[in-house]
Design a protein around this motif. Structure first.
Motif, PDB file in Angstrom:
ATOM      1  N   ALA A  26       4.637  -6.409  41.912  1.00 21.55           N
ATOM      2  CA  ALA A  26       3.171  -6.319  41.859  1.00 21.55           C
ATOM      3  C   ALA A  26       2.653  -5.492  43.046  1.00 21.55           C
ATOM      4  O   ALA A  26       1.804  -4.611  42.876  1.00 21.55           O
ATOM      5  CB  ALA A  26       2.558  -7.717  41.871  1.00 21.55           C
ATOM      6  N   PHE A  27       3.181  -5.746  44.246  1.00 26.65           N
ATOM      7  CA  PHE A  27       2.745  -4.987  45.437  1.00 26.65           C
ATOM      8  C   PHE A  27       3.051  -3.493  45.247  1.00 26.65           C
ATOM      9  O   PHE A  27       2.203  -2.650  45.525  1.00 26.65           O
ATOM     10  CB  PHE A  27       3.449  -5.504  46.701  1.00 26.65           C
ATOM     11  CG  PHE A  27       3.045  -6.904  47.109  1.00 26.65           C
ATOM     12  CD1 PHE A  27       1.759  -7.386  46.875  1.00 26.65           C
ATOM     13  CD2 PHE A  27       3.949  -7.749  47.759  1.00 26.65           C
ATOM     14  CE1 PHE A  27       1.391  -8.676  47.258  1.00 26.65           C
ATOM     15  CE2 PHE A  27       3.587  -9.034  48.146  1.00 26.65           C
ATOM     16  CZ  PHE A  27       2.300  -9.505  47.889  1.00 26.65           C
ATOM     17  N   ARG A  28       4.287  -3.211  44.755  1.00 25.13           N
ATOM     18  CA  ARG A  28       4.675  -1.804  44.575  1.00 25.13           C
ATOM     19  C   ARG A  28       3.762  -1.120  43.563  1.00 25.13           C
ATOM     20  O   ARG A  28       3.336  -0.002  43.776  1.00 25.13           O
ATOM     21  CB  ARG A  28       6.120  -1.712  44.062  1.00 25.13           C
ATOM     22  CG  ARG A  28       7.164  -1.658  45.178  1.00 25.13           C
ATOM     23  CD  ARG A  28       8.516  -1.221  44.623  1.00 25.13           C
ATOM     24  NE  ARG A  28       8.989  -2.008  43.507  1.00 25.13           N
ATOM     25  CZ  ARG A  28       9.668  -3.160  43.624  1.00 25.13           C
ATOM     26  NH1 ARG A  28       9.954  -3.655  44.812  1.00 25.13           N
ATOM     27  NH2 ARG A  28      10.061  -3.814  42.553  1.00 25.13           N
ATOM     28  N   SER A  29       3.472  -1.826  42.483  1.00 23.50           N
ATOM     29  CA  SER A  29       2.711  -1.161  41.420  1.00 23.50           C
ATOM     30  C   SER A  29       1.285  -0.826  41.883  1.00 23.50           C
ATOM     31  O   SER A  29       0.674   0.105  41.375  1.00 23.50           O
ATOM     32  CB  SER A  29       2.743  -1.969  40.126  1.00 23.50           C
ATOM     33  OG  SER A  29       1.625  -2.775  40.040  1.00 23.50           O
ATOM     34  N   LEU A  30       0.749  -1.588  42.848  1.00 30.06           N
ATOM     35  CA  LEU A  30      -0.582  -1.256  43.385  1.00 30.06           C
ATOM     36  C   LEU A  30      -0.476  -0.456  44.681  1.00 30.06           C
ATOM     37  O   LEU A  30      -1.475  -0.290  45.391  1.00 30.06           O
ATOM     38  CB  LEU A  30      -1.420  -2.525  43.583  1.00 30.06           C
ATOM     39  CG  LEU A  30      -2.252  -2.914  42.363  1.00 30.06           C
ATOM     40  CD1 LEU A  30      -1.392  -3.481  41.243  1.00 30.06           C
ATOM     41  CD2 LEU A  30      -3.339  -3.904  42.727  1.00 30.06           C
ATOM     42  N   LYS A  31       0.754  -0.003  44.996  1.00 27.88           N
ATOM     43  CA  LYS A  31       1.021   0.801  46.209  1.00 27.88           C
ATOM     44  C   LYS A  31       0.533   0.105  47.476  1.00 27.88           C
ATOM     45  O   LYS A  31      -0.049   0.724  48.370  1.00 27.88           O
ATOM     46  CB  LYS A  31       0.400   2.193  46.078  1.00 27.88           C
ATOM     47  CG  LYS A  31       0.983   2.984  44.906  1.00 27.88           C
ATOM     48  CD  LYS A  31       0.697   4.445  45.049  1.00 27.88           C
ATOM     49  CE  LYS A  31       1.502   5.317  44.119  1.00 27.88           C
ATOM     50  NZ  LYS A  31       1.728   4.808  42.765  1.00 27.88           N
ATOM     51  N   LEU A  32       0.757  -1.210  47.536  1.00 26.00           N
ATOM     52  CA  LEU A  32       0.362  -1.971  48.731  1.00 26.00           C
ATOM     53  C   LEU A  32       1.561  -2.046  49.674  1.00 26.00           C
ATOM     54  O   LEU A  32       2.690  -2.221  49.219  1.00 26.00           O
ATOM     55  CB  LEU A  32      -0.085  -3.386  48.335  1.00 26.00           C
ATOM     56  CG  LEU A  32      -1.335  -3.449  47.466  1.00 26.00           C
ATOM     57  CD1 LEU A  32      -1.505  -4.832  46.857  1.00 26.00           C
ATOM     58  CD2 LEU A  32      -2.560  -3.076  48.299  1.00 26.00           C
ATOM     59  N   ASN A  33       1.301  -1.962  50.964  1.00 29.47           N
ATOM     60  CA  ASN A  33       2.366  -2.001  51.963  1.00 29.47           C
ATOM     61  C   ASN A  33       2.676  -3.479  52.297  1.00 29.47           C
ATOM     62  O   ASN A  33       2.563  -3.904  53.441  1.00 29.47           O
ATOM     63  CB  ASN A  33       1.885  -1.231  53.204  1.00 29.47           C
ATOM     64  CG  ASN A  33       2.991  -0.956  54.181  1.00 29.47           C
ATOM     65  OD1 ASN A  33       4.178  -1.057  53.839  1.00 29.47           O
ATOM     66  ND2 ASN A  33       2.632  -0.634  55.414  1.00 29.47           N
ATOM     67  N   HIS A  34       2.983  -4.238  51.245  1.00 29.15           N
ATOM     68  CA  HIS A  34       3.175  -5.680  51.393  1.00 29.15           C
ATOM     69  C   HIS A  34       4.590  -6.057  50.941  1.00 29.15           C
ATOM     70  O   HIS A  34       5.117  -5.463  49.995  1.00 29.15           O
ATOM     71  CB  HIS A  34       2.196  -6.454  50.498  1.00 29.15           C
ATOM     72  CG  HIS A  34       0.742  -6.258  50.826  1.00 29.15           C
ATOM     73  ND1 HIS A  34       0.298  -5.488  51.869  1.00 29.15           N
ATOM     74  CD2 HIS A  34      -0.378  -6.755  50.227  1.00 29.15           C
ATOM     75  CE1 HIS A  34      -1.031  -5.517  51.901  1.00 29.15           C
ATOM     76  NE2 HIS A  34      -1.465  -6.267  50.916  1.00 29.15           N
TER      77      HIS A  34
END
Ligand SMILES: NC(=O)c1ccc[n+]([C@@H]2O[C@H](COP(=O)([O-])OP(=O)(O)OC[C@H]3O[C@@H](n4cnc5c(N)ncnc54)[C@H](OP(=O)(O)O)[C@@H]3O)[C@@H](O)[C@H]2O)c1
Length: 276
Positions: A26-34
């Motif tokens: 989910a983090f990757r798909s929204l390009k979040l650095n999480h």
């Protein structure tokens, strides 16, 4: 990419959890650095682990067995969802204050209603009175279901029924886990939910309800997801009942936690395929 943020799942055990794959996708798909990591925390270290997470600026936590109730005493505040259920599965670090939430109840309810329509007026037998069952029970009654709770330790079923009656002003029945009583009660139910850990790995051949206790058309929702195809669901199919597994709840409760942490709409489909 935005700021680096770390999220933890704490529990004991945590091996085999599907949450890291689901949350990181989910983090990757929204390009979040999480980033999300599962950490085994034995019960005696829970307080230290929470204090450490706070000091290290961990942005959020998921909490699983056996810490969902015990964790509450280490938090700074509880959201309504956690206060009502008396259990926490999601923690948000809000500028140094740890706030507890519970997304299990809404996660289960949303998933169930997506599959079978509104629960309003439907007669539900819920097995269990632990962390997950408490949250689900409140959400079901709030949504208008007619609820009966059965638990091995009947005093916990009674306590949960009276908590809901006091909190929501609706009557809830309860009974012990006795096969004959369950069989009788099930005749007049529309939905059976297993929110106990019976059927979970390693005891995959255990079930509290077998085919001859069910009727055709009964909706059987098992929240256990390790494994997904539990003995209870096999018994349900044998009886001509509708069998629903715990993956949908896992994804929905995770999606709600994602939204609490990020303020963004969760990519539910991405999370679902990562968890499969
Ligand atoms: N799909 C999802 O998203 C999701 C989310 C949360 C939890 N879960 C699953 O739900 C299950 C329960 O989790 P939880 O956090 O509520 O656990 P918990 O707080 O430890 O509660 C366990 C419940 O199971 C009952 N139980 C345990 N062993 C039993 C046995 N041998 N016979 C009869 N009853 C028994 C307990 O009864 P007593 O009160 O008598 O001890 C209690 O009601 C786990 O399998 C967990 O993985 C799934």
């Amino acid at each position: 990419m935005g700021p680096l943020k770390l999220f933890l799942l704490i529990g004991d055990p945590v091996e085999g959890s599907l949450s890291p794959a689901m949350m990181n996708a989910a983090f990757r798909s929204l390009k979040l650095n999480h980033f999300y990591v599962a950490v085994r925390v034995p019960e005696k270290f829970l307080g230290d682990a929470i204090a450490g997470a706070k000091k290290m600026g961990i942005a959020g936590l998921n909490v699983t067995i056996p810490h969902k109730i015990a964790v509450m005493r280490y938090l700074d505040a509880l959201d309504e969802s956690a206060a009502a259920a008396g259990a926490v599965n999601t923690v948000k670090n809000d500028r140094g204050r740890l706030i507890g939430f519970n997304t299990d109840g809404q996660g289960a309810l949303r998933n169930l209603e997506e599959k079978v329509g509104s629960v309003r007026g439907r007669r539900v037998l819920l097995l269990g009175a632990g962390g997950a069952a408490r949250a689900i029970a409140f959400s079901l009654v709030e949504a208008g279901a007619d609820l009966t709770i059965a638990n091995r330790t009947v005093s916990r079923a009674k306590e949960l029924a009276s908590l809901i009656e006091r909190g929501l002003g609706k009557r809830v029945s309860f009974l012990p886990l006795n096969r004959d009583r369950l069989k009788n009660v099930l005749r007049e139910k529309d939905i059976l939910i297993n929110a106990t850990s019976v059927g979970m790995r390693p005891k995959v051949n255990e079930t509290l309800v077998t085919a001859e206790m069910m009727h055709e058309g009964l909706i059987v929702y098992d929240i256990v997801y390790k494994p997904l195809q539990t003995r209870l669901l096999r018994e349900a199919r044998k009886a001509g009942a509708v069998a629903l597994d715990g993956l949908g709840m896992l994804v929905r409760q995770g999606a709600l936690a994602f939204e609490i942490w990020t303020g963004r709409k969760a990519p539910v489909r991405v999370m679902e395929s990562a968890a499969k």
